[in-house]
Write a protein that holds these residues in place. Structure first.
Motif, PDB file in Angstrom:
ATOM      1  N   UNK A   9       0.601  -1.021   0.415  1.00  0.00           N
ATOM      2  CA  UNK A   9      -0.165   0.026  -0.218  1.00  0.00           C
ATOM      3  C   UNK A   9       0.435   1.157  -0.023  1.00  0.00           C
ATOM      4  N   UNK A  10       0.717   1.952  -0.301  1.00  0.00           N
ATOM      5  CA  UNK A  10       0.980   3.754  -0.626  1.00  0.00           C
ATOM      6  C   UNK A  10       0.278   3.953   0.935  1.00  0.00           C
ATOM      7  N   UNK A  11       1.649   5.432   1.051  1.00  0.00           N
ATOM      8  CA  UNK A  11       1.750   5.880   2.482  1.00  0.00           C
ATOM      9  C   UNK A  11       0.485   6.488   2.369  1.00  0.00           C
ATOM     10  N   UNK A  12      -0.248   7.070   3.909  1.00  0.00           N
ATOM     11  CA  UNK A  12      -0.959   7.573   3.979  1.00  0.00           C
ATOM     12  C   UNK A  12      -0.913   9.102   5.003  1.00  0.00           C
ATOM     13  N   UNK A  13      -1.163  10.100   4.139  1.00  0.00           N
ATOM     14  CA  UNK A  13      -0.848  11.529   4.434  1.00  0.00           C
ATOM     15  C   UNK A  13      -2.264  11.616   5.484  1.00  0.00           C
ATOM     16  N   UNK A  14      -1.871  12.531   5.538  1.00  0.00           N
ATOM     17  CA  UNK A  14      -2.917  13.472   6.608  1.00  0.00           C
ATOM     18  C   UNK A  14      -4.410  13.546   5.998  1.00  0.00           C
ATOM     19  N   UNK A  15      -5.275  13.565   6.461  1.00  0.00           N
ATOM     20  CA  UNK A  15      -6.775  13.175   5.308  1.00  0.00           C
ATOM     21  C   UNK A  15      -7.038  12.258   4.550  1.00  0.00           C
ATOM     22  N   UNK A  16      -6.077  11.434   4.328  1.00  0.00           N
ATOM     23  CA  UNK A  16      -6.464  10.687   3.211  1.00  0.00           C
ATOM     24  C   UNK A  16      -6.716   8.894   3.811  1.00  0.00           C
ATOM     25  N   UNK A  17      -7.038   8.000   3.142  1.00  0.00           N
ATOM     26  CA  UNK A  17      -7.686   7.269   3.502  1.00  0.00           C
ATOM     27  C   UNK A  17      -7.219   5.677   2.111  1.00  0.00           C
ATOM     28  N   UNK A  18      -6.742   5.114   2.797  1.00  0.00           N
ATOM     29  CA  UNK A  18      -6.168   4.011   1.827  1.00  0.00           C
ATOM     30  C   UNK A  18      -7.203   2.822   1.367  1.00  0.00           C
ATOM     31  N   UNK A 153     -14.257   3.418 -10.202  1.00  0.00           N
ATOM     32  CA  UNK A 153     -14.179   4.533  -9.224  1.00  0.00           C
ATOM     33  C   UNK A 153     -13.912   5.052  -9.933  1.00  0.00           C
ATOM     34  N   UNK A 154     -13.931   6.155  -8.019  1.00  0.00           N
ATOM     35  CA  UNK A 154     -13.603   7.614  -8.689  1.00  0.00           C
ATOM     36  C   UNK A 154     -12.182   8.193  -7.773  1.00  0.00           C
ATOM     37  N   UNK A 155     -10.848   8.307  -7.522  1.00  0.00           N
ATOM     38  CA  UNK A 155      -9.700   8.770  -7.120  1.00  0.00           C
ATOM     39  C   UNK A 155      -9.783   9.937  -7.236  1.00  0.00           C
ATOM     40  N   UNK A 156      -9.785  10.400  -5.604  1.00  0.00           N
ATOM     41  CA  UNK A 156      -9.682  11.867  -5.607  1.00  0.00           C
ATOM     42  C   UNK A 156      -7.838  11.669  -4.859  1.00  0.00           C
ATOM     43  N   UNK A 157      -7.621  13.184  -4.283  1.00  0.00           N
ATOM     44  CA  UNK A 157      -6.465  13.146  -3.260  1.00  0.00           C
ATOM     45  C   UNK A 157      -7.108  12.496  -2.297  1.00  0.00           C
ATOM     46  N   UNK A 158      -7.241  12.353  -2.048  1.00  0.00           N
ATOM     47  CA  UNK A 158      -8.415  11.579  -0.433  1.00  0.00           C
ATOM     48  C   UNK A 158      -7.912  10.077  -0.022  1.00  0.00           C
ATOM     49  N   UNK A 159      -7.920   9.580  -1.085  1.00  0.00           N
ATOM     50  CA  UNK A 159      -7.621   7.773  -1.836  1.00  0.00           C
ATOM     51  C   UNK A 159      -6.092   7.863  -2.068  1.00  0.00           C
ATOM     52  N   UNK A 160      -5.475   6.564  -1.135  1.00  0.00           N
ATOM     53  CA  UNK A 160      -4.311   6.261  -1.550  1.00  0.00           C
ATOM     54  C   UNK A 160      -4.427   4.990  -2.098  1.00  0.00           C
ATOM     55  N   UNK A 161      -3.715   4.451  -3.342  1.00  0.00           N
ATOM     56  CA  UNK A 161      -3.674   2.635  -3.819  1.00  0.00           C
ATOM     57  C   UNK A 161      -2.486   2.095  -3.859  1.00  0.00           C
ATOM     58  N   UNK A 162      -2.154   1.759  -4.186  1.00  0.00           N
ATOM     59  CA  UNK A 162      -2.567   0.955  -5.767  1.00  0.00           C
ATOM     60  C   UNK A 162      -3.858   1.044  -5.817  1.00  0.00           C
TER      61      UNK A 162
END
Length: 172
Positions: A9-18, A153-162
């Motif tokens: 999994x990609x690193x999760x930043x503030x305000x993001x979810x994996x 799926x809708x990819x926004x800056x709030x979600x990380x992948x891959x």
């Protein structure tokens, strides 16, 4: 044949979810985010009363209530598909502009008229394939369509992948 390894999994930043913290089977949840769908230079759907379906490895798929779509923006389309979690889907073309010569996004939206248990709340709500329309937004942020041509799926800056759908993700 060796099984493919799960991705890191990609690193999760503030305000993001994996998406790797999302469940399988998927979870349905309400969202107060402003969801908009644009086609032909106009908003054809808008709501703050939508839902997100969250499934491991997938960016959220957003569902908008039928009433969120502008009059004349939906036209039933032929065909159906089956989701192991939500049941049999029906499709819609999205239309915008001059009714005599509309901009058409064929089979760009789908719904579950009789969804499987656990997903009854989204009966007749519609999901939109963001790659098929001008743009979709979540709280004003233009989404990036989930790769693969099959997923919505809708990819926004709030979600990380891959994210499932990217090259090499077939075995996930």
């Amino acid at each position: 044949m060796r099984p493919r390894p799960w991705p890191t999994p990609d690193p999760v930043g503030p305000g993001q979810e994996s998406v790797w913290d999302y469940p399988r089977p998927p979870r349905l949840e309400r969202t107060p985010a402003l969801l908009e769908v644009w086609l032909g230079g106009t908003v054809v759907a808008s709501t703050r009363e939508g839902w997100r379906v969250l499934e491991t490895s997938h960016p959220p798929t957003y569902y908008l209530p039928h009433e969120a779509f502008a009059p004349g923006a939906l036209r039933a389309a032929p065909g159906s598909s089956f989701c192991e979690w939500k049941g049999r889907a029906a499709y819609y073309d999205l239309l915008a502009g001059d009714p005599a010569d509309p901009v058409v996004a064929p089979r760009a939206a789908w719904t579950y008229p009789q969804p499987s248990p656990g997903f009854e709340e989204i009966a007749h709500a519609l999901a939109v394939m963001p790659a098929q329309v001008e743009r979709c937004t979540v709280d004003g942020e233009t989404v990036t369509p989930q790769e693969g041509g099959f997923y919505g799926g809708w990819v926004t800056s709030r979600v990380v992948g891959p994210f499932k759908g990217e090259p090499g993700s077939m075995g996930w």
